[in-house]
Design a protein around this motif. Sequence first.
Motif, PDB file in Angstrom:
ATOM      1  N   UNK A  70      33.607   6.026  69.430  1.00 48.32           N
ATOM      2  CA  UNK A  70      32.761   5.281  68.490  1.00 48.32           C
ATOM      3  C   UNK A  70      31.287   5.550  68.772  1.00 48.32           C
ATOM      4  N   UNK A  71      30.932   5.614  70.062  1.00 50.66           N
ATOM      5  CA  UNK A  71      29.560   5.929  70.436  1.00 50.66           C
ATOM      6  C   UNK A  71      29.169   7.328  70.002  1.00 50.66           C
ATOM      7  N   UNK A  72      30.072   8.293  70.160  1.00 53.75           N
ATOM      8  CA  UNK A  72      29.805   9.674  69.735  1.00 53.75           C
ATOM      9  C   UNK A  72      29.550   9.723  68.233  1.00 53.75           C
ATOM     10  N   UNK A  73      30.387   9.015  67.470  1.00 56.48           N
ATOM     11  CA  UNK A  73      30.251   9.041  66.014  1.00 56.48           C
ATOM     12  C   UNK A  73      28.943   8.405  65.555  1.00 56.48           C
ATOM     13  N   UNK A  74      28.511   7.342  66.241  1.00 56.61           N
ATOM     14  CA  UNK A  74      27.233   6.716  65.887  1.00 56.61           C
ATOM     15  C   UNK A  74      26.085   7.666  66.220  1.00 56.61           C
ATOM     16  N   UNK A  75      26.184   8.357  67.336  1.00 56.42           N
ATOM     17  CA  UNK A  75      25.161   9.327  67.720  1.00 56.42           C
ATOM     18  C   UNK A  75      25.112  10.470  66.701  1.00 56.42           C
ATOM     19  N   UNK A  76      26.265  10.897  66.202  1.00 58.60           N
ATOM     20  CA  UNK A  76      26.308  11.929  65.170  1.00 58.60           C
ATOM     21  C   UNK A  76      25.581  11.468  63.906  1.00 58.60           C
ATOM     22  N   UNK A  77      25.810  10.215  63.510  1.00 56.31           N
ATOM     23  CA  UNK A  77      25.122   9.679  62.328  1.00 56.31           C
ATOM     24  C   UNK A  77      23.610   9.685  62.532  1.00 56.31           C
TER      25      UNK A  77
END
Length: 323
Positions: A118-125
């Motif tokens: 979830x943290x990776x996906x937020x960083x991607x956004x």
Amino acid sequence: MTFNKKGDDDYFIRLLSYFRSHFREDIIEMVPFRKSVIMLKTTKNSYMIKGYQTNNRLKLQEAFIRTLRKEGFSNTYQFVRLPVDEMLYFDGHYFGGIEYIHPNKMPFTFQTQKSRQEGIELLEQFHQVTRNFESRYRTLLPQSTIIKKWKERTNLFATNLPTLKYFMHEKYLTEMLDWANWSINKMEESRSFYMNEPFVVLHGDVAHHNFLRDKRWKLHLIDFDLISIGPEVLDYLQYANRILPFIDWSFERLKSHRKFDTLLKEKAFLYALVFPADIFREWNRLIREKSYTDHQKYNQVMELTIGQFLLRKNFIDDIKRTL
């Protein structure tokens, strides 16, 4: 008044008095998180108050958050107008007001694969949005120079060796410096990887405490004090370093996270993963602040350094075999 932080009592008492004299709302609670990060609760609202060493730095942060939200990234706080008549300036800091996001009872951690992803996906956004406007901030933000920074960190760690030898056997110190020098030499050979465009605005401090889950389970990215310009891979490199202790320094478990399955095929990314960035950072800070007398901090750094030494060594051996 509520003081959750021990120490600096005189400073916080004076700061509370200053806020009381300037706020048009009655302050009913003050909770310091750090010397320059304070939660204030008034009869009408709750605010996070954050201090910056220059007014320009405060204005830059305000402008960046406005741009970030305007361009479509809503998973963060916004600066708010405080009920005051003039700029808040106290003891060398300019204070701005940030909306208070009510935290979830279950804080964000790197303990589970789901939360790490979830943290990776937020960083991607975050990167997808900042890629669209980073050119506007190139003259305002520094460009990330990871090799130079890590060389300086290594040199400082080496300078601290006489003190470090009081805390651990020389063989550990020698091996960690060997890892660092090998990593930097290899990174020098692949220098372009760490400088390639397209650039984004890098967050620069993707520790778990800069991911905040609110009461509705929405995840927010916060604290942009260390933003810079560079390729997104530098944030993911730091993220990998942050989560590795939670997955027992397992190459395969790191690879199981989407995003890293691709990055771990890049030699230059593997070279950088060998560098003991966290160990050098924490020991340099511990010695600079003379906080090795704080048993909690000391034990945390010793666990990172010696407690996880064998796991880290096996991880580095896996990387070298892969290469």
